[in-house]
Structure formats: C-alpha cells, structure tokens
Design an enzyme around this catalytic site. Structure first.
Site, PDB file in Angstrom:
ATOM      1  N   GLY A  62      38.753  41.110  36.902  1.00 13.84           N
ATOM      2  CA  GLY A  62      38.221  40.200  35.667  1.00 13.84           C
ATOM      3  C   GLY A  62      37.067  40.418  35.711  1.00 13.84           C
ATOM      4  O   GLY A  62      36.475  40.203  34.451  1.00 13.84           O
ATOM      5  N   VAL A 105      35.917  49.510  39.007  1.00 19.47           N
ATOM      6  CA  VAL A 105      35.479  49.965  40.162  1.00 19.47           C
ATOM      7  C   VAL A 105      35.869  51.579  40.006  1.00 19.47           C
ATOM      8  O   VAL A 105      36.908  51.985  39.786  1.00 19.47           O
ATOM      9  CB  VAL A 105      35.998  49.533  41.551  1.00 19.47           C
ATOM     10  CG1 VAL A 105      35.350  50.213  42.769  1.00 19.47           C
ATOM     11  CG2 VAL A 105      35.634  47.956  41.648  1.00 19.47           C
ATOM     12  N   ASP A 137      33.751  32.778  49.542  1.00 21.16           N
ATOM     13  CA  ASP A 137      35.047  33.359  49.034  1.00 21.16           C
ATOM     14  C   ASP A 137      35.719  34.256  50.114  1.00 21.16           C
ATOM     15  O   ASP A 137      36.078  35.457  49.745  1.00 21.16           O
ATOM     16  CB  ASP A 137      34.718  34.093  47.645  1.00 21.16           C
ATOM     17  CG  ASP A 137      36.156  34.396  46.946  1.00 21.16           C
ATOM     18  OD1 ASP A 137      36.782  33.460  47.144  1.00 21.16           O
ATOM     19  OD2 ASP A 137      35.860  35.327  46.107  1.00 21.16           O
TER      20      ASP A 137
END
Length: 522
Positions: free
Chosen positions: A25, A29, A137
């Site tokens: 999102g 890469v 996270d």
C-alpha cells in the site's frame, strides 16, 4: 523477482533498477545496484502518497528511525532521499523470506528455531528501546529470516517514547492481531507494547496462526483487548514466556533483557537454525540474485524517477559487473515467487509480498466486501432501465385507453409528470461506474478519502432503493390509469414489477439498514 514493467522507472537516485521485488500500500520495492556494484533493495513510494505532506513527514521519520539503529538484528539504511519528488529508501539486500511467508509455506518453526527467533528479536528490540524508540508494528511480515538470525525491519510507524504524536488522538496505529491492547484502545504506548507484539509473533511462529484468531478488524481488536490468547500448541518454558508477553497490562510483561537472557540459555548454535525447506528457499534466492545481472537487459528499462537532490544514473559499463555475494546483515521482504514446488503453491498464494496484511489492507478489504461492491447495484439498475424502456409503451396505452376513474386521481397525475425518471437513473449509472472505479485505488489514497468513499457507497445504496421504489410506484399508478381489461390485458412490465416487489420487499430493508450502519461508521 519480476521483470520491470513499462510503468517502472529505470533508475532511482544513483541506483539502477534490475527487478521488482514486491508492492504494498505504501509503494514498490525494487532490486537495484549502485555504481560500485552493491546490491540494494529500494523502497519507492507511490506517487499518490508523495504529494501528501503528512506522509512525507512519516516517511522521513522512518528514515531517521532506521538510520539511528546500528545494533544486531536490525537492517541499516544505506541511502535515502525523503525530500525527493518521489521519496525512496535503500537498504542492503539479502535473500531471505519473511517469517509470515516461511510459516505459511513450510509450517510452524521447531522449538530450537523458536528460541533462536526469540533471542534475535529480543536483542533487536533491546537496541530499538535503548535508542529511545518504540517500533509499534512488530509482526510476522516485519521479521526477516536470514542464515545469521532473524532481523527486524520496517520502522514506518516507529516513534520516540517522548515524541508528540503526528496522528490524531485516539487513532489506532499498528496491525490488528499483533498490536498491544493499549494500541488497540488508542492509548499512549511504550516499549512494553513491542513485547506484547513480540509474544503474538512468537505464538504465530509456533502454531501457524495468530493468538487472537481471525475475522474482521473490529473482532480482532475486541478479542485482543478482552479475551485471553489461544496458545494451544505452544508448550513448555517457551509457552510461559509467550503468555507473560501477552499480558493485558503493560507492567505485567517481562523486560526485554529478561527475554533475551532466557532465550540465550536455550539457544543451540550448532548447524543452521532454520528448517531445511527455508534454507533451501534462501539458497534458491541467492542463486537468482547471482543470475540477475546476466538476465538484465540494460536498454529495456523505462525512464528514471525524479529524485530531487539525489539524482543520478548508473554508467553503461555497470551492466557487465558481476554482482557480489549479498552481505549477511540486511534483508528485505522476499518476492512472492520465492517458494516453489507443488506443496508450497497454495500457501504461497495466500502470502503477498508484504506477508500478513497490514491494518489498512484489512480495513479496505472489510469496506469492499458486501455493499462495498457497487456493481451489485445492477440488481436495482436493470429493473429501472426496464421501467424506462417499457414505460414509453405503457404511457401511450394509458393515453389511448384511459381508465377515467383512476386517471382523475392525484397519484396518476403525479406519475404522468415523469421528468425525473431518466436523469435519476443516469445519475445512478454514473455513480456505479465512479464508485466501482475508485474502489481499486483505496490502498493508495488518503484515509479521509477512503471514509468519504465508504459514505458515498452507503448513500448510493440508499438512493438505489429510493429511486427503484419511485419507479415501481410510477408503474403502478400509470397502469391503474390504463383500461387494460378492455384493451390488451396487463402490460408486460408486470413481469418486472412482481419480482421487484417480492424480492425487493425482502432484501431492500436489510440493505437499507446496512447502508445506514455504514454511513454512521464512515
């Protein structure tokens, strides 16, 4: 690894791009190579996000957080340009799967590997916390498995313990199923929040499932705050440490140094710490990396991404440079095609390039199911179009063969003034196309626009019910003004009106209630 597409740049900053590794999102890469021949992984943000000042602030914070860490178990940033027209971030690349991908493809880790996983992540978090940061996270897709040990990546929402929040008060930031209860409730978080997430990651590695099950984001968050974790399949002293990490109150969780010491006492350093299938996958990726240079066509790449002050293009002679073996201290999430073989095909389809879906991906998935599919509105639009087409003949019959007693009544007079039917139907057709088209962009637009889209979908369904009801009433009133007993019998539109009344009467109230709930939540 996937070949570069026409939409991919050829260079980013001073790096030449070789292959696309994955997409999420936030951005894409790529596998790239510097002028000196060093292999890197480059995160290039989506253009839609690059114009968002708030996102640029968060991206710059990720760069600063990653650059401040040099300890074991984390991946250092080699280069970055958060101020470029399209911001980017470069780290060293080592082939190695994310924990999420490895577990989904090959099953839970054995006990020796679990202790090594705990040791590596505990030492990594110790370094993060000593630097004054909270990762916030920690999840399976942010843990990379390398031959030398696990590594913690992605500091996109990391924050200093005393830093003022850049997000709104009470906003939930993290990944459902792996965040701490204090994160789920929007409260202030500290280093103990990372330990709760670590416990959830360890439970996933030991069992192949999250300790709080699956389901919608709301269900996960509720269970995470109010229910005890499901640790069936986690055994012995390891289970006790995991259970303590998953304590609801931050003060009841162990210190990261205690976890590191306990894990080091159980470590077995003989041989590879990873299961054989994971080692084989890493070896295969290393072979692909060494072959990447010979397979790369230097003239096939598209134009460069504008990168502000950090621009540059790799020299033409670099295409013949042999790629060196990757350094063993940095990794990036592997491409989706890393796991091969019949046995791994089904799990691989479930694991995306970023592993476990992020909170945003889960939220968008929840919003785009059920009423979140505007194309389902065709079940309402098709009868409307039938009423429009058949209504021309019905009006001519009503005028030619009037039922005088009914035509004298007010409903018939209202129905004959039908100027609204065509524009209302056309507006709903346009709304269907617009909402369905925007649905595919929800992962890249601002959260406020996602909420606006969800509210628009709710209003869309309410409008569908209202306009189809008016079409039905229009038909009934006009048909009553037509003397069909003496002239041809009932009009064929009755075959449209009957299922609309039967099915619509049963389904439309439920759709209306669901639309109002969606509108309230938005």
């Amino acid at each position: 690894m996937r070949a570069l597409a026409e939409s991919d740049p050829g260079t980013v900053g001073p790096y030449r791009l070789l292959y696309r590794l994955g997409e999420g999102g936030m951005g894409r890469v790529y596998l790239g190579r510097s002028r000196g021949g060093r292999t890197v992984a480059l995160k290039v943000v989506h253009g839609a996000l690059a114009g968002d000042p708030g996102f640029r602030t968060r991206f710059a914070r990720e760069v600063r957080a990653a650059q401040s860490l040099r300890g074991a178990g984390t991946v250092p940033v080699l280069d970055a340009d958060p101020d470029a027209e399209v911001p980017w971030l470069a780290t060293a690349y080592v082939p190695g799967p994310a924990l999420s991908e490895a577990v989904l493809a090959h099953g839970p880790l054995p006990e020796p590997a679990l202790w090594r996983l705990l040791s590596g992540l505990a030492h990594a978090l110790d370094g993060v916390h000593r630097a004054g940061l909270v990762h916030r996270d920690v999840k399976p897709s942010n843990v990379l498995l390398s031959p030398s040990g696990p590594l913690l990546i992605d500091f996109g929402i990391a924050r200093s313990a005393d830093e003022t929040a850049l997000t709104g008060t009470g906003l939930v930031v993290g990944s459902p199923g792996f965040m701490s209860p204090e994160q789920a409730e929007g409260r202030t978080v500290g280093p103990a929040a990372d330990l709760f997430s670590l416990g959830a990651v360890l439970a996933f590695a030991a069992t192949g499932r999250g300790p709080f099950g699956g389901g919608s984001v709301a269900e996960l968050l509720y269970r995470l705050v109010h229910h005890e974790p499901d640790l069936a399949g986690v055994e012995g002293p390891f289970a006790e440490l995991v259970r303590r990490c998953l304590a609801k109150r931050p003060e009841d969780r162990p210190q990261v140094t205690e976890l590191a010491a306990a894990a080091d006492a159980h470590r077995e350093d003989s041989g590879s710490w990873l299961p054989a299938p994971v080692v084989a996958a890493i070896a295969q990726k290393a072979e692909e990396l060494l072959n990447a240079e010979t397979e790369f066509e230097p003239d096939a790449g598209p134009a460069s991404v504008p990168t502000g002050s950090s621009t540059g293009t790799a020299p033409a002679t670099a295409a013949t440079t042999v790629l060196p073996p990757p350094p063993p201290t940095a990794v990036l999430p592997p491409p989706r095609a890393a796991v091969r073989g019949p046995a791994a095909s089904a799990p691989r389809a479930r694991a995306s390039s970023t592993g476990v879906p992020t909170a945003r991906e889960r939220a968008v998935r929840a919003l785009t199911t059920g009423l979140g599919r505007p194309l389902f509105g065709l079940f309402y639009l098709v009868p409307m179009v039938a009423f429009l087409v058949g209504g021309v003949d019905l009006l001519s019959r009503a005028e030619a063969y009037p039922s005088l007693s009914d035509q004298a009544q007010g409903p018939y007079q209202w129905a004959m003034d039908d100027w609204w039917r065509v524009p209302a139907t056309l507006l709903l057709i346009a709304a269907t196309a617009g909402l369905q088209g925007y649905r595919g962009r929800l992962l890249t637009v601002r959260p406020g626009r996602v909420r606006l889209w969800s509210a628009g979908v709710a209003l869309y369904w309410i409008a569908l019910i209202a306009v189809l009801t008016l079409h039905l009433l229009w038909f009934l009133f006009v048909h009553n003004g037509y003397d069909y007993y003496e002239h041809g019998g009932q009009h064929w539109l009755w075959w449209v009106a009957i299922p609309v009344m039967v099915l619509g009467g049963g389904i439309s109230p439920l759709v209306l209630v669901m639309s109002l709930i969606r509108l309230f939540k938005a």
